[in-house]
Design a protein around this motif. Structure first.
Motif, PDB file in Angstrom:
ATOM      1  N   ILE A 159       0.828  -1.206   0.000  1.00 34.72           N
ATOM      2  CA  ILE A 159       0.000   0.000   0.000  1.00 34.72           C
ATOM      3  C   ILE A 159       0.862   1.257   0.000  1.00 34.72           C
ATOM      4  N   VAL A 160       1.882   1.280   0.865  1.00 37.44           N
ATOM      5  CA  VAL A 160       2.736   2.462   0.973  1.00 37.44           C
ATOM      6  C   VAL A 160       3.466   2.726  -0.340  1.00 37.44           C
ATOM      7  N   ILE A 161       4.041   1.679  -0.934  1.00 38.31           N
ATOM      8  CA  ILE A 161       4.758   1.856  -2.191  1.00 38.31           C
ATOM      9  C   ILE A 161       3.791   2.164  -3.326  1.00 38.31           C
ATOM     10  N   GLY A 162       2.601   1.568  -3.276  1.00 39.77           N
ATOM     11  CA  GLY A 162       1.618   1.813  -4.324  1.00 39.77           C
ATOM     12  C   GLY A 162       1.152   3.253  -4.386  1.00 39.77           C
ATOM     13  N   PHE A 163       0.970   3.870  -3.220  1.00 40.86           N
ATOM     14  CA  PHE A 163       0.487   5.248  -3.194  1.00 40.86           C
ATOM     15  C   PHE A 163       1.608   6.279  -3.200  1.00 40.86           C
ATOM     16  N   GLY A 164       2.831   5.823  -2.979  1.00 37.18           N
ATOM     17  CA  GLY A 164       3.919   6.792  -2.946  1.00 37.18           C
ATOM     18  C   GLY A 164       5.150   6.324  -3.677  1.00 37.18           C
ATOM     19  N   PHE A 165       4.958   5.687  -4.830  1.00 37.67           N
ATOM     20  CA  PHE A 165       6.099   5.092  -5.530  1.00 37.67           C
ATOM     21  C   PHE A 165       7.133   6.134  -5.945  1.00 37.67           C
ATOM     22  N   ASP A 166       6.674   7.328  -6.328  1.00 36.98           N
ATOM     23  CA  ASP A 166       7.626   8.360  -6.752  1.00 36.98           C
ATOM     24  C   ASP A 166       8.605   8.711  -5.626  1.00 36.98           C
ATOM     25  N   VAL A 167       8.136   8.561  -4.390  1.00 39.42           N
ATOM     26  CA  VAL A 167       8.988   8.860  -3.240  1.00 39.42           C
ATOM     27  C   VAL A 167       9.959   7.717  -2.975  1.00 39.42           C
ATOM     28  N   PHE A 168       9.493   6.491  -3.258  1.00 38.88           N
ATOM     29  CA  PHE A 168      10.279   5.311  -2.903  1.00 38.88           C
ATOM     30  C   PHE A 168      11.259   4.909  -3.998  1.00 38.88           C
ATOM     31  N   THR A 169      11.923   5.899  -4.572  1.00 33.95           N
ATOM     32  CA  THR A 169      12.996   5.632  -5.517  1.00 33.95           C
ATOM     33  C   THR A 169      14.355   5.778  -4.841  1.00 33.95           C
ATOM     34  N   SER A 170      14.363   6.245  -3.622  1.00 34.04           N
ATOM     35  CA  SER A 170      15.596   6.437  -2.870  1.00 34.04           C
ATOM     36  C   SER A 170      15.908   5.185  -2.046  1.00 34.04           C
ATOM     37  N   ASP A 171      17.153   4.729  -2.123  1.00 32.84           N
ATOM     38  CA  ASP A 171      17.556   3.555  -1.347  1.00 32.84           C
ATOM     39  C   ASP A 171      17.410   3.799   0.149  1.00 32.84           C
ATOM     40  N   ILE A 172      17.672   5.014   0.588  1.00 39.17           N
ATOM     41  CA  ILE A 172      17.580   5.333   2.012  1.00 39.17           C
ATOM     42  C   ILE A 172      16.140   5.211   2.498  1.00 39.17           C
ATOM     43  N   ILE A 173      15.200   5.707   1.708  1.00 39.21           N
ATOM     44  CA  ILE A 173      13.783   5.632   2.095  1.00 39.21           C
ATOM     45  C   ILE A 173      13.307   4.183   2.080  1.00 39.21           C
ATOM     46  N   LEU A 174      13.750   3.412   1.087  1.00 38.24           N
ATOM     47  CA  LEU A 174      13.393   1.996   1.048  1.00 38.24           C
ATOM     48  C   LEU A 174      13.954   1.255   2.253  1.00 38.24           C
ATOM     49  N   LEU A 175      15.170   1.608   2.644  1.00 40.27           N
ATOM     50  CA  LEU A 175      15.775   0.994   3.821  1.00 40.27           C
ATOM     51  C   LEU A 175      14.974   1.330   5.074  1.00 40.27           C
ATOM     52  N   ALA A 176      14.522   2.576   5.162  1.00 37.76           N
ATOM     53  CA  ALA A 176      13.719   3.001   6.312  1.00 37.76           C
ATOM     54  C   ALA A 176      12.410   2.209   6.365  1.00 37.76           C
ATOM     55  N   LEU A 177      11.778   1.999   5.215  1.00 38.31           N
ATOM     56  CA  LEU A 177      10.542   1.222   5.164  1.00 38.31           C
ATOM     57  C   LEU A 177      10.818  -0.228   5.559  1.00 38.31           C
ATOM     58  N   PHE A 178      11.928  -0.763   5.089  1.00 39.06           N
ATOM     59  CA  PHE A 178      12.322  -2.128   5.435  1.00 39.06           C
ATOM     60  C   PHE A 178      12.489  -2.279   6.948  1.00 39.06           C
ATOM     61  N   VAL A 179      13.177  -1.342   7.557  1.00 35.16           N
ATOM     62  CA  VAL A 179      13.398  -1.391   9.009  1.00 35.16           C
ATOM     63  C   VAL A 179      12.067  -1.258   9.747  1.00 35.16           C
ATOM     64  N   LEU A 180      11.203  -0.352   9.285  1.00 38.38           N
ATOM     65  CA  LEU A 180       9.911  -0.132   9.939  1.00 38.38           C
ATOM     66  C   LEU A 180       9.073  -1.403   9.948  1.00 38.38           C
ATOM     67  N   ILE A 181       8.952  -2.051   8.794  1.00 40.67           N
ATOM     68  CA  ILE A 181       8.115  -3.249   8.713  1.00 40.67           C
ATOM     69  C   ILE A 181       8.722  -4.381   9.530  1.00 40.67           C
ATOM     70  N   THR A 182      10.038  -4.514   9.500  1.00 38.66           N
ATOM     71  CA  THR A 182      10.703  -5.534  10.308  1.00 38.66           C
ATOM     72  C   THR A 182      10.426  -5.314  11.799  1.00 38.66           C
ATOM     73  N   VAL A 183      10.564  -4.082  12.251  1.00 39.72           N
ATOM     74  CA  VAL A 183      10.341  -3.765  13.665  1.00 39.72           C
ATOM     75  C   VAL A 183       8.884  -4.002  14.053  1.00 39.72           C
ATOM     76  N   LEU A 184       7.955  -3.607  13.186  1.00 44.01           N
ATOM     77  CA  LEU A 184       6.535  -3.826  13.483  1.00 44.01           C
ATOM     78  C   LEU A 184       6.223  -5.306  13.619  1.00 44.01           C
ATOM     79  N   ARG A 185       6.799  -6.111  12.730  1.00 45.43           N
ATOM     80  CA  ARG A 185       6.568  -7.556  12.801  1.00 45.43           C
ATOM     81  C   ARG A 185       7.145  -8.140  14.103  1.00 45.43           C
ATOM     82  N   ILE A 186       8.346  -7.712  14.472  1.00 40.90           N
ATOM     83  CA  ILE A 186       8.967  -8.206  15.701  1.00 40.90           C
ATOM     84  C   ILE A 186       8.154  -7.783  16.920  1.00 40.90           C
ATOM     85  N   TYR A 187       7.713  -6.533  16.930  1.00 42.19           N
ATOM     86  CA  TYR A 187       6.914  -6.052  18.059  1.00 42.19           C
ATOM     87  C   TYR A 187       5.577  -6.796  18.140  1.00 42.19           C
TER      88      TYR A 187
END
Length: 208
Positions: A159-187
């Motif tokens: 959903i996040v990438i679908g609605f904001g794909f133009d933003v998610f062209t940066s490796d740093i932002i993708l890494l931040a999303l990766f960390v966020l989803i990983t942390v949410l799953r662990i929590y």
């Protein structure tokens, strides 16, 4: 760069996850390799079927297959460390694989210029497909079908990438999303976050 890293991270994480469960179920060496490989590449195969991509493309990932094979071999060679490590880090490996593959699946669908719904399904199937096949082959109740929050985090990536794909062209932002989803799953695992089940809803509607 981000695409390749997510592929590598997800492959390693799910290969380890599959090998751990195979050892827990006392599979032989062949079974450990098979379950590890299926867990690492099953989600991508299901995604390709959904998007109309030839499944044979999976076999073109020679480097990733070699990596998965080597990782599974390490797991087999150090059984005592694996036993201790799985109890402590197993859910973390699974969370890392889920996050990496969910994002990778959403990016794959976005490259094909598909809609948000397609990105959502690509993220869920890529992130959860390998784990689903792993649990079925291991004779376990699939984690994705429990009331525990699991597939929802993969859907969030789509959903996040679908609605904001133009933003998610940066490796740093993708890494931040990766960390966020990983942390949410662990929590969600550590604190036992749950989605409401049918019984909970029924009790709520029947309460005076």
């Amino acid at each position: 760069m981000a695409w390749e890293m997510l592929n590598l991270i997800g492959t390693v994480a799910f290969a380890i996850s599959g090998a751990f469960i195979a050892i827990e179920e006392e599979y032989d060496l062949f079974g450990i390799y098979i379950l590890g490989i299926v867990t690492a590449f099953g989600g991508g195969a299901i995604r390709n079927l959904l998007l109309g991509i030839p499944v044979s493309q999976i076999w073109e990932q020679g480097v990733l297959f070699t990596t998965a094979f080597l990782v599974i071999t390490v797991v087999i060679l150090f059984p005592y460390a694996v036993d201790r490590g799985w109890r402590r880090w197993g859910q973390t490996f699974d969370a890392v694989g889920l996050s990496a593959f969910a994002i990778q699946g959403a990016l794959y669908a976005s490259q094909m210029e598909l809609g948000v719904v397609a990105l959502l399904f690509a993220a869920v199937l890529t992130g959860c497909g390998g784990g689903l096949l792993r649990d079925v082959l291991a004779g376990r109740k699939p984690l994705v079908f429990r009331d525990e929050i699991y597939a929802l985090w993969a859907a969030l990536a789509g959903i996040v990438i679908g609605f904001g794909f133009d933003v998610f062209t940066s490796d740093i932002i993708l890494l931040a999303l990766f960390v966020l989803i990983t942390v949410l799953r662990i929590y969600s695992f550590l604190y036992k976050w749950r989605l409401p089940s049918r019984n909970v809803i029924r009790n709520m509607t029947n309460s005076p």
